[in-house]
Design an enzyme around this catalytic site. Structure first.
Site, PDB file in Angstrom:
ATOM      1  N   PRO A 307       0.784  -1.234   0.000  1.00  0.00           N
ATOM      2  CA  PRO A 307       0.000   0.000   0.000  1.00  0.00           C
ATOM      3  C   PRO A 307       0.821   1.292   0.000  1.00  0.00           C
ATOM      4  O   PRO A 307       0.253   2.370   0.101  1.00  0.00           O
ATOM      5  CB  PRO A 307      -0.803  -0.114   1.296  1.00  0.00           C
ATOM      6  CG  PRO A 307       0.091  -0.876   2.215  1.00  0.00           C
ATOM      7  CD  PRO A 307       0.827  -1.865   1.344  1.00  0.00           C
ATOM      8  N   LYS A 310       6.788   1.355   1.931  1.00  0.00           N
ATOM      9  CA  LYS A 310       8.183   1.235   1.488  1.00  0.00           C
ATOM     10  C   LYS A 310       8.438   2.140   0.289  1.00  0.00           C
ATOM     11  O   LYS A 310       9.531   2.701   0.145  1.00  0.00           O
ATOM     12  CB  LYS A 310       8.514  -0.220   1.158  1.00  0.00           C
ATOM     13  CG  LYS A 310       8.463  -1.154   2.362  1.00  0.00           C
ATOM     14  CD  LYS A 310       8.843  -2.562   1.977  1.00  0.00           C
ATOM     15  CE  LYS A 310       8.700  -3.511   3.171  1.00  0.00           C
ATOM     16  NZ  LYS A 310       7.277  -3.716   3.556  1.00  0.00           N
ATOM     17  N   GLU A 329       2.180  -1.498  -9.006  1.00  0.00           N
ATOM     18  CA  GLU A 329       1.247  -2.258  -8.167  1.00  0.00           C
ATOM     19  C   GLU A 329       0.182  -2.878  -9.061  1.00  0.00           C
ATOM     20  O   GLU A 329      -0.384  -2.206  -9.924  1.00  0.00           O
ATOM     21  CB  GLU A 329       0.604  -1.343  -7.120  1.00  0.00           C
ATOM     22  CG  GLU A 329      -0.538  -1.944  -6.341  1.00  0.00           C
ATOM     23  CD  GLU A 329      -0.199  -3.263  -5.669  1.00  0.00           C
ATOM     24  OE1 GLU A 329      -1.017  -4.203  -5.750  1.00  0.00           O
ATOM     25  OE2 GLU A 329       0.896  -3.353  -5.062  1.00  0.00           O
ATOM     26  N   ASP A 357       1.260  -5.899 -13.871  1.00  0.00           N
ATOM     27  CA  ASP A 357       1.752  -7.159 -13.337  1.00  0.00           C
ATOM     28  C   ASP A 357       3.271  -7.096 -13.228  1.00  0.00           C
ATOM     29  O   ASP A 357       3.976  -6.975 -14.244  1.00  0.00           O
ATOM     30  CB  ASP A 357       1.324  -8.309 -14.259  1.00  0.00           C
ATOM     31  CG  ASP A 357       1.608  -9.677 -13.680  1.00  0.00           C
ATOM     32  OD1 ASP A 357       2.477  -9.789 -12.784  1.00  0.00           O
ATOM     33  OD2 ASP A 357       0.979 -10.650 -14.122  1.00  0.00           O
ATOM     34  N   ASP A 375       8.927  -6.569  -2.607  1.00  0.00           N
ATOM     35  CA  ASP A 375       8.231  -6.851  -1.346  1.00  0.00           C
ATOM     36  C   ASP A 375       7.104  -7.811  -1.710  1.00  0.00           C
ATOM     37  O   ASP A 375       5.973  -7.411  -1.967  1.00  0.00           O
ATOM     38  CB  ASP A 375       7.706  -5.559  -0.740  1.00  0.00           C
ATOM     39  CG  ASP A 375       7.041  -5.774   0.610  1.00  0.00           C
ATOM     40  OD1 ASP A 375       7.213  -6.850   1.191  1.00  0.00           O
ATOM     41  OD2 ASP A 375       6.339  -4.854   1.065  1.00  0.00           O
ATOM     42  N   CYS A 428       7.265 -10.512   4.498  1.00  0.00           N
ATOM     43  CA  CYS A 428       6.839 -10.420   5.893  1.00  0.00           C
ATOM     44  C   CYS A 428       6.445 -11.814   6.361  1.00  0.00           C
ATOM     45  O   CYS A 428       5.368 -12.030   6.904  1.00  0.00           O
ATOM     46  CB  CYS A 428       5.684  -9.440   6.034  1.00  0.00           C
ATOM     47  SG  CYS A 428       5.355  -9.049   7.764  1.00  0.00           S
TER      48      CYS A 428
END
Length: 500
Positions: A307, A310, A329, A357, A375, A428
């Protein structure tokens, strides 16, 4: 309303005294006068749990607007937050308790009724709510939401839960789990068994002792403190420290850990010069920007930017060096969030926020970027403190499709970066299937395509960046952070320099 402190403490003392003297305390309230509906705070917590269950929402996205819409503030808002989040975190433990108290499996209890039982059990076993209030208020909420018949069931089960203290229930549910130590840890610390096994393997794979698993599970069940990021060139750390009751971070030089209060009350957060961001998320982005490069350093890429936390940190770094960021994104609504996160960054530091993509960027723009952040979408097992519901949504079946996506995104990044440039692979999640194995497979596939890359010592980069001492195992080039060791989410970082 929730009970005020005087009323709650007084009733708690009276009930405790009656128990100590061996007397049974009976209600003196006529049935017609007993509460027939729940108070607004408990109703809000119940509605959060139902939204999480019914619409696959996340509590951290549902709760804040609900509190604003219903005008719940101050102590009542804190009560709702603890009740909802605590119930979600400890759902596995409470389900084991409820099964014994109800003498039936939880899958034979209607989901709304089960959520009410979970809320009541958390008040009885996890909060300082007097037992009579925990039961009567939850039964009132049950009458309002699921009807009088189900409310009688809720009343009976919660009274059975209240007959045993926390230690007694822990013994009972641990004994019911059998002799398997993983199963016992799973039920006591409210994690699925497969997650406990995966986290223990991840600890060992990252060079840490397997017996840290219990400390890690405990850290997953502790509410994290709010951390702000001071975006370089836009705001100084000292300004954030001066704005509230905060302390400087120990892992990221741009972090301020708040002691309390609403981060939206900080002016720099409202205008986008600062943001809410875990220290682990900050340092992995800073590490990408800190790796020395030979040659040009003018075009950076955030391949999976939503979102936007970073991306905003990278763009603020880029602005101070005359570089520009492309933020990509795949989801349009998340791309809009990226644009919002970048609102305070100088426009000449942001080349584009695009929707596309990420797996195609390497083919479409080979060798076009100097630094690339990947990420990658993942199971989120490293952020269970913040999104406790993730542990109940994810299954081992999620690993294969996510792993394939992660390999393709990292492969695209290795194509998109120029020779001599650097890629940061970030998740994460500490799961070895999403971290070390993805990197190995992506490097192998890149070699078959005629590309080559080598690890950069991310451990040395992070140690250099950190304002405090960061405990990292010796002999490793990647970085795995942990909530029980570093106080961060369990972020993974691998840095790769393309060599051919």
């Amino acid at each position: 309303m929730t009970e005020g402190p005087d009323r709650r403490d007084a009733r708690g003392r009276q009930r405790g005294a009656a128990r100590a003297q061996g007397r049974t305390q009976r209600s003196t309230t006529a049935p017609s006068e007993r509460r027939r509906s729940g108070d607004p705070a408990r109703r809000a917590a119940f509605d959060v749990l139902r939204a999480v269950a019914d619409s696959d929402s996340y509590a951290n996205l549902v709760l804040p607007p609900l509190l604003r819409e219903r005008g719940i503030r101050g102590r009542d808002a804190a009560f709702v937050t603890e009740l909802a989040y605590g119930t979600l975190r400890l759902r596995g433990r409470y389900d084991a308790v409820i099964e014994q108290a109800a003498a039936r499996p939880t899958d034979r209890i209607d989901p709304p009724v089960l959520d009410l039982l979970r809320l009541g059990t958390h008040q009885l076993l996890g909060m300082r709510v007097p037992p009579h209030a925990a039961v009567s208020e939850t039964v009132g909420l049950a009458r309002e939401t699921v009807g009088a018949g189900a409310a009688q069931f809720v009343n009976a089960v919660l009274r059975a839960v209240g007959r045993e203290d926390v230690e007694g229930w822990e013994r009972r549910i641990a004994d019911a789990a059998g002799d398997d130590p993983v199963a016992r840890l799973a039920v006591l610390h409210s994690h699925p068994v497969w997650v406990v096994r995966a986290l223990r393997e991840a600890l060992v794979g990252a060079g840490r002792p397997a017996d840290e698993i219990e400390a890690l599970l405990e850290a997953d069940n502790a509410a994290p403190r709010v951390t702000l990021v001071a975006r370089p060139g836009l705001v100084e750390v000292q300004e954030l420290l001066d704005a509230g009751d905060g302390t400087a971070g120990t892992v990221s030089p741009t972090a301020v850990v708040l002691g309390g209060g609403d981060p939206a009350a900080v002016g720099a957060v409202r205008d986008g010069r600062a943001g809410v961001q875990d220290e682990g998320s900050q340092v992995v982005a800073l590490a990408l920007g800190a790796v020395p490069l030979d040659g040009p350093d003018t075009r950076w890429l955030d391949l999976c930017a939503g979102p936007g936390g970073k991306a905003a940190l990278l763009a603020s770094l880029a602005a101070g060096r005359g570089a520009r960021l492309v933020a990509n994104e795949v989801q349009p609504h998340r791309a809009r969030l990226v644009e919002q996160a970048l609102r305070a960054v100088p426009s000449d530091a942001v080349e584009e926020v695009r929707t596309g993509d990420g797996r195609r960027v390497g083919t479409d723009e080979p060798g076009a970027f100097d630094r690339v952040m990947v990420d990658a979408p993942c199971t989120g097992l490293g952020a269970l403190r913040r999104r406790p519901e993730s542990r109940w949504r994810r299954t081992p079946a999620d690993l294969a499709p996510l792993g394939q996506l992660q390999r393709e995104l990292l492969g695209s990044a290795l194509q998109a970066v120029r020779v001599g440039g650097v890629v940061a692979y970030v998740t994460c999640s500490p799961h070895l299937v999403e971290t070390q194995l993805v990197v190995k497979d992506a490097l192998r596939a890149a070699a078959k395509a005629g590309l080559a890359a080598e690890p950069v010592d991310a451990s040395a980069v992070v140690r250099e960046l950190a304002p405090g001492s960061v405990e990292l195992p010796d002999g490793r080039t990647d970085v795995q952070l942990w909530p029980h060791v570093h106080g961060t989410d369990a972020m993974h970082l691998t840095l790769l320099r393309r060599t051919a």
